[in-house]
Design an enzyme around this catalytic site. Structure first.
Site, PDB file in Angstrom:
ATOM      1  N   HIS A   1     -22.705  78.869 -19.038  1.00 17.85           N
ATOM      2  CA  HIS A   1     -22.554  77.860 -20.013  1.00 17.85           C
ATOM      3  C   HIS A   1     -20.852  77.726 -18.692  1.00 17.85           C
ATOM      4  O   HIS A   1     -20.205  78.261 -17.596  1.00 17.85           O
ATOM      5  CB  HIS A   1     -21.345  78.884 -20.223  1.00 17.85           C
ATOM      6  CG  HIS A   1     -22.450  79.243 -21.461  1.00 17.85           C
ATOM      7  ND1 HIS A   1     -21.623  80.821 -22.127  1.00 17.85           N
ATOM      8  CD2 HIS A   1     -23.340  79.008 -22.626  1.00 17.85           C
ATOM      9  CE1 HIS A   1     -23.085  80.875 -22.971  1.00 17.85           C
ATOM     10  NE2 HIS A   1     -23.232  79.826 -23.438  1.00 17.85           N
TER      11      HIS A   1
ATOM     12  N   GLU B   1     -17.541  78.069 -17.670  1.00 14.28           N
ATOM     13  CA  GLU B   1     -17.155  79.284 -17.468  1.00 14.28           C
ATOM     14  C   GLU B   1     -16.831  79.656 -15.931  1.00 14.28           C
ATOM     15  O   GLU B   1     -17.513  80.020 -15.508  1.00 14.28           O
ATOM     16  CB  GLU B   1     -17.428  80.368 -17.888  1.00 14.28           C
ATOM     17  CG  GLU B   1     -17.774  79.807 -19.500  1.00 14.28           C
ATOM     18  CD  GLU B   1     -18.628  80.687 -20.610  1.00 14.28           C
ATOM     19  OE1 GLU B   1     -18.800  80.565 -21.167  1.00 14.28           O
ATOM     20  OE2 GLU B   1     -19.407  81.630 -19.841  1.00 14.28           O
TER      21      GLU B   1
ATOM     22  N   HIS C   1     -19.947  85.894 -17.375  1.00 14.96           N
ATOM     23  CA  HIS C   1     -19.936  84.800 -18.080  1.00 14.96           C
ATOM     24  C   HIS C   1     -18.149  85.137 -18.280  1.00 14.96           C
ATOM     25  O   HIS C   1     -17.434  86.051 -17.836  1.00 14.96           O
ATOM     26  CB  HIS C   1     -19.989  84.778 -19.441  1.00 14.96           C
ATOM     27  CG  HIS C   1     -21.658  84.179 -19.660  1.00 14.96           C
ATOM     28  ND1 HIS C   1     -21.887  82.937 -20.528  1.00 14.96           N
ATOM     29  CD2 HIS C   1     -22.516  84.590 -19.069  1.00 14.96           C
ATOM     30  CE1 HIS C   1     -23.289  83.598 -20.227  1.00 14.96           C
ATOM     31  NE2 HIS C   1     -23.790  84.009 -19.391  1.00 14.96           N
TER      32      HIS C   1
ATOM     33  N   GLU D   1     -18.839  89.654 -19.334  1.00 13.38           N
ATOM     34  CA  GLU D   1     -17.723  89.137 -20.287  1.00 13.38           C
ATOM     35  C   GLU D   1     -16.397  88.841 -19.208  1.00 13.38           C
ATOM     36  O   GLU D   1     -15.078  90.004 -19.934  1.00 13.38           O
ATOM     37  CB  GLU D   1     -16.961  88.778 -21.577  1.00 13.38           C
ATOM     38  CG  GLU D   1     -18.640  88.217 -22.497  1.00 13.38           C
ATOM     39  CD  GLU D   1     -18.774  86.928 -22.373  1.00 13.38           C
ATOM     40  OE1 GLU D   1     -17.903  86.062 -21.882  1.00 13.38           O
ATOM     41  OE2 GLU D   1     -20.201  86.412 -23.014  1.00 13.38           O
TER      42      GLU D   1
HETATM   43 ZN    ZN Z   1     -20.553  82.128 -20.922  1.00 13.96          ZN
END
Ligand code: ZN
Length: 357
Positions: free
Chosen positions: A66, A69, A172, A236
């Protein structure tokens, strides 16, 4: 010796200057550092390191799947630069992947397609197709890039004899805040035991909250786990901020643990004890059925927020969704998804006693 075109050792800057592919006249793409580490650049954003002597772990670190990020991109860029400048001596084979360079340049999560939804073949490109011969009108760059990442991960793991330890950490940051600043999504293992060594290693990275998946997915980490038997996780690491604006002190433990992992330095881990962790499993997905779908809480609500039993969560025309289970918590709410897509995920605490190894 670094090639002249990489003399700054800034692989991220070079990647972002060539976001879709490498210039055709670039030489050499393979070179050896003075400390004996072989470096191979396979594509834009893809660099593979093989030290002269290496241990039993084949480690993939990916970031920027992504594009907005950014903290993980900065962490990986710093590791690559330190390896290229020989400030960091590797003890393991490592493959770095900067997932979506055009989206990083745009400061966006994605340009067309969310890359973390198109692995395990969901990109629709069969093995025998020449990806270079496919154009944007037929299949987006992002889906093509997913197919490429699968090829690079396969090439990396299959370049050495089988039976070694494989891992992949896909780094991420979340769109929203979270009750647990850092958490890991542990992909479905089809009944294989959850790894105590990985829980302990990630705890040393300040990650104590895990979402244990019970179904297959089209994410990068599920692909690596299912196709290659790797210990694979979507990590994350906190809330996304623009490139260069992250408070990197919040990521010190993760960066230090990754650095130690690839260089053979000591990592202080504790034996796995379930009570040191917050473990969740998916209880239900709430899908958006009509344009009238509405969340019943502020859209800024943090991931893993728990609400009292019976609390109204969302309405969708004449349907009402309420908290059904003690401890049920909200993650990834997003009312603006397309009709038929997942608008939020409800999770609940789970125990793994008797299911670890
Ligand atoms: Zn992500």
């Amino acid at each position: 010796m670094l090639p002249a075109w990489l003399s700054s050792a800034d692989f991220l800057a070079f990647t972002l200057a060539n976001p879709e592919k490498l210039p055709t006249d670039l030489q050499p793409l393979t070179f050896r550092l003075q400390n004996g580490t072989d470096c191979q650049i396979w594509d834009t954003g893809i660099i593979c390191f093989t030290p002269q002597h290496y241990g039993n772990n084949d480690i993939v670190l990916s970031c920027g799947v992504h594009g907005n990020e950014t903290a993980p991109i900065e962490i990986c860029a710093a590791l690559v630069q330190d390896i290229l400048q020989e400030r960091l001596q590797l003890s393991e084979r490592v493959l770095f992947l900067f997932g979506n360079p055009p989206a990083i340049n745009a400061g966006k999560r994605e340009l067309i397609d969310n890359m973390n939804r198109f692995f395990s073949g969901a990109h629709g490109i069969s093995d025998d197709r020449d990806i270079d011969a496919i154009n944007d009108a037929e299949i987006s760059f992002e889906k093509r890039r997913c197919a490429r990442l699968e090829q690079y991960v396969s090439r990396f793991y299959q370049a050495v004899p089988a039976g070694r330890e494989r891992c992949l950490y896909d780094l991420h940051t979340a769109i929203r805040g979270s009750q647990f600043e850092k958490f890991a999504v542990y992909p479905f293992l089809h009944g294989k035991p959850w790894s105590e060594a990985q829980f302990s290693l990630l705890a040393a990275s300040d990650i104590h909250c895990f979402l244990l998946m019970q179904t297959p997915a089209t994410t990068f980490s599920y692909y690596a786990a299912q196709t290659h038997g790797a210990h694979a996780f979507t990590l994350e690491l906190g809330k996304a901020r623009p490139l260069g604006e992250n408070d990197m002190s919040r990521f010190t433990k993760v960066a230090d643990t990754l650095r130690a992992l690839i260089s053979g330095a000591d990592i202080k881990t504790k034996p796995f004890v379930e009570t040191d962790f917050q473990l969740f499993e998916v209880y239900r997905a709430i899908n958006k059925h009509t344009e009238a779908f509405e969340l019943s809480f502020a859209s800024s609500i943090e991931n893993f927020t728990q609400l009292p039993l019976g609390t109204l969560l969302a309405t969708d025309a004449d349907i009402e969704y309420r908290v059904e289970q003690p401890g049920e918590a909200i993650i990834f709410p997003n009312a603006s998804v397309a009709i038929g897509q997942r608008a939020m995920l409800m999770v609940k605490p789970v125990s793994v006693i008797g299911q670890t190894g």
